[in-house]
Design an enzyme around this catalytic site. Sequence first.
Site, short mmCIF file in Angstrom:
data_model
loop_
_atom_site.label_atom_id
_atom_site.label_comp_id
_atom_site.label_asym_id
_atom_site.label_seq_id
_atom_site.Cartn_x
_atom_site.Cartn_y
_atom_site.Cartn_z
N ASP A 191 -6.99 -1.62 -7.61
CA ASP A 191 -7.52 -2.20 -6.40
C ASP A 191 -7.88 -3.62 -6.67
O ASP A 191 -8.04 -4.07 -7.96
CB ASP A 191 -8.70 -1.24 -5.93
N ARG A 215 -5.22 13.24 -6.10
CA ARG A 215 -6.40 12.51 -5.81
C ARG A 215 -7.51 13.71 -5.86
O ARG A 215 -8.60 13.47 -6.47
CB ARG A 215 -6.23 11.84 -4.38
N ARG A 227 0.72 -1.24 -0.12
CA ARG A 227 0.21 0.05 -0.11
C ARG A 227 0.83 1.22 -0.07
O ARG A 227 0.52 2.28 0.40
CB ARG A 227 -1.08 -0.12 1.19
N TYR A 253 -15.63 -10.33 -0.35
CA TYR A 253 -16.35 -9.05 -0.63
C TYR A 253 -17.58 -9.11 -1.35
O TYR A 253 -18.51 -8.52 -1.27
CB TYR A 253 -15.32 -8.10 -1.32
N ARG A 296 -2.54 6.59 -0.01
CA ARG A 296 -2.69 6.79 1.42
C ARG A 296 -1.89 7.51 2.04
O ARG A 296 -2.14 8.55 2.55
CB ARG A 296 -2.16 5.15 1.95
O1 CP3 Z 1 -0.07 -1.38 -2.62
C1 CP3 Z 1 -0.37 -0.09 -3.06
O2 CP3 Z 1 -0.32 0.89 -2.89
C2 CP3 Z 1 -1.05 -0.15 -4.52
C3 CP3 Z 1 -2.65 0.10 -4.53
C4 CP3 Z 1 -3.67 -0.84 -3.52
C5 CP3 Z 1 -4.68 -0.25 -3.44
N1 CP3 Z 1 -5.46 -1.30 -2.76
C6 CP3 Z 1 -5.21 1.08 -3.45
C7 CP3 Z 1 -6.23 1.68 -2.61
C8 CP3 Z 1 -3.27 -2.16 -3.35
C9 CP3 Z 1 -2.36 -3.25 -3.46
C10 CP3 Z 1 -4.84 -2.69 -2.66
C11 CP3 Z 1 -5.32 -3.67 -2.15
C12 CP3 Z 1 -6.38 -4.03 -1.54
N2 CP3 Z 1 -7.53 -3.29 -1.77
C13 CP3 Z 1 -6.28 -4.95 -0.61
C14 CP3 Z 1 -5.45 -6.18 -0.08
C15 CP3 Z 1 -4.32 -5.43 0.84
C16 CP3 Z 1 -4.81 -5.15 2.12
O3 CP3 Z 1 -4.91 -3.92 2.58
O4 CP3 Z 1 -5.33 -6.01 2.79
C17 CP3 Z 1 -7.79 -4.80 0.09
C18 CP3 Z 1 -8.35 -5.79 0.96
C19 CP3 Z 1 -8.34 -3.78 -0.72
C20 CP3 Z 1 -9.99 -3.49 -0.50
C21 CP3 Z 1 -10.01 -2.04 -0.23
N3 CP3 Z 1 -9.64 -0.68 -1.02
C22 CP3 Z 1 -10.27 -1.26 1.08
C23 CP3 Z 1 -10.80 -2.20 2.19
C24 CP3 Z 1 -10.34 0.23 0.85
C25 CP3 Z 1 -10.50 1.11 1.83
C26 CP3 Z 1 -9.85 1.26 2.89
C27 CP3 Z 1 -8.28 1.56 2.37
O5 CP3 Z 1 -7.55 0.79 2.41
O6 CP3 Z 1 -7.90 2.69 2.19
C28 CP3 Z 1 -9.61 0.50 -0.49
C29 CP3 Z 1 -9.68 1.86 -0.96
C30 CP3 Z 1 -8.19 1.97 -1.51
N4 CP3 Z 1 -7.43 1.05 -2.19
C31 CP3 Z 1 -7.46 3.10 -1.25
C32 CP3 Z 1 -6.21 3.04 -2.13
C33 CP3 Z 1 -5.10 4.17 -2.20
C34 CP3 Z 1 -7.97 4.38 -0.49
C35 CP3 Z 1 -8.92 5.12 -1.22
C36 CP3 Z 1 -8.90 6.44 -1.62
O7 CP3 Z 1 -7.70 6.94 -1.99
O8 CP3 Z 1 -9.79 7.24 -1.44
#
Ligand code: CP3
Length: 343
Positions: A76, A39, A26, A154, A30
Amino acid sequence: MSLKNDLYLRAHKGEKLERYPVWLMRQAGRILPEYRAVRSKMGGFKELVETPEFAAEVTIQPVDILDVDAAIIFSDILVVPEAMGLPYQMSEQRGPWFENTIRTEEQFALLDKKIDVHERLSYVFEALKLTKKELKDRVPLIGFAGAPWTIFCYMVEGKGSKTFSESRKLLYTKPDLAHELLNRISDVTIDYLKGQLEAGADALQLFDSWAGILGREQYAKFGISYIKKIAEAFEGVPLTVFSKGAVASLEDIAKLPCSALGLDWSMDIRTTRELVAETKTLQGNLDPCVLYGTAEFIQKATINMLKSFESHRHIVNLGHGVYPDIDPEKVKVFIKTVKNYEF
Ligand code: CP3
């Protein structure tokens, strides 16, 4: 086309390294103010993911700003259920949610039966191609997908959950339906990951974020067997399997045909090393919360972890994704400590 920094790929192969490679799950998005700036120009998270120019830009940010040894494509795991016919929405407060869920045969029948990933997920492939070009071979580019069990969760819950009881319930009440859905997810995931490799990904990672909510027997049946099917389709490709929380299943995970295992902070490095011997690379596993400490504390904890590695076959990472409110300067301390550590 040779990479200037291929430490991450050499670690997968178990080759001799000058130092440990380091990156963060991640890392794209973030934590970086530079990400938030991009963003805020966009309508929302999905628009960012679906616009290759912006996805490429935020993928490369951590390489420039944090000096990590690998990039991970900004996307994602939820793009896969969407491509299968179950669209998601991303709410900044509530996280992801799905309007529809799959809990019955009738709902399963509403999913698209055969999908062309090149048509539905072309935006990810375009983002990979563009990122590869703009990275100029500085570091490897990692492609990824959710593991079938986590995607299943999910699709069944429709959102995150504390217990995932709807998902676990289905394993007991409708095991045939569960297997059908898991099979469908696995097939799409294989096509999707193949497309990512063709578009320029140098390595792959499977995120099984909810592996830890299943007991050993259930995870073997409904989790690992599908990961195995995927891993078998990518023999010879650097592939990391990250089964978060699946401590009870480590013995089974150790047998998977993949090059690396991701460990969370609850998984013991020495115990896992004994299980895999020198057949696999281990990735991880500092508790992300260590990065809330002082710089001195972070250095100490990082060095302690590095000292516990009894083999050079390691990729350094946190035990889960970096938390959104962690100071990027603290992340830099972690990365520098790894880079300055001598074997
Ligand atoms: O690693 C990276 O930086 C690459 C991008 C990446 C994202 N999601 C971007 C994202 C990766 C590898 C993921 C994987 C992901 N997404 C997982 C598996 C890894 C883990 O953390 O267990 C899961 C479970 C998700 C599902 C998901 N996406 C959730 C639960 C959420 C909300 C909470 C959070 O994690 O921020 C997201 C949103 C998300 N995915 C964001 C980002 C940068 C934040 C949204 C935003 O910028 O508004």
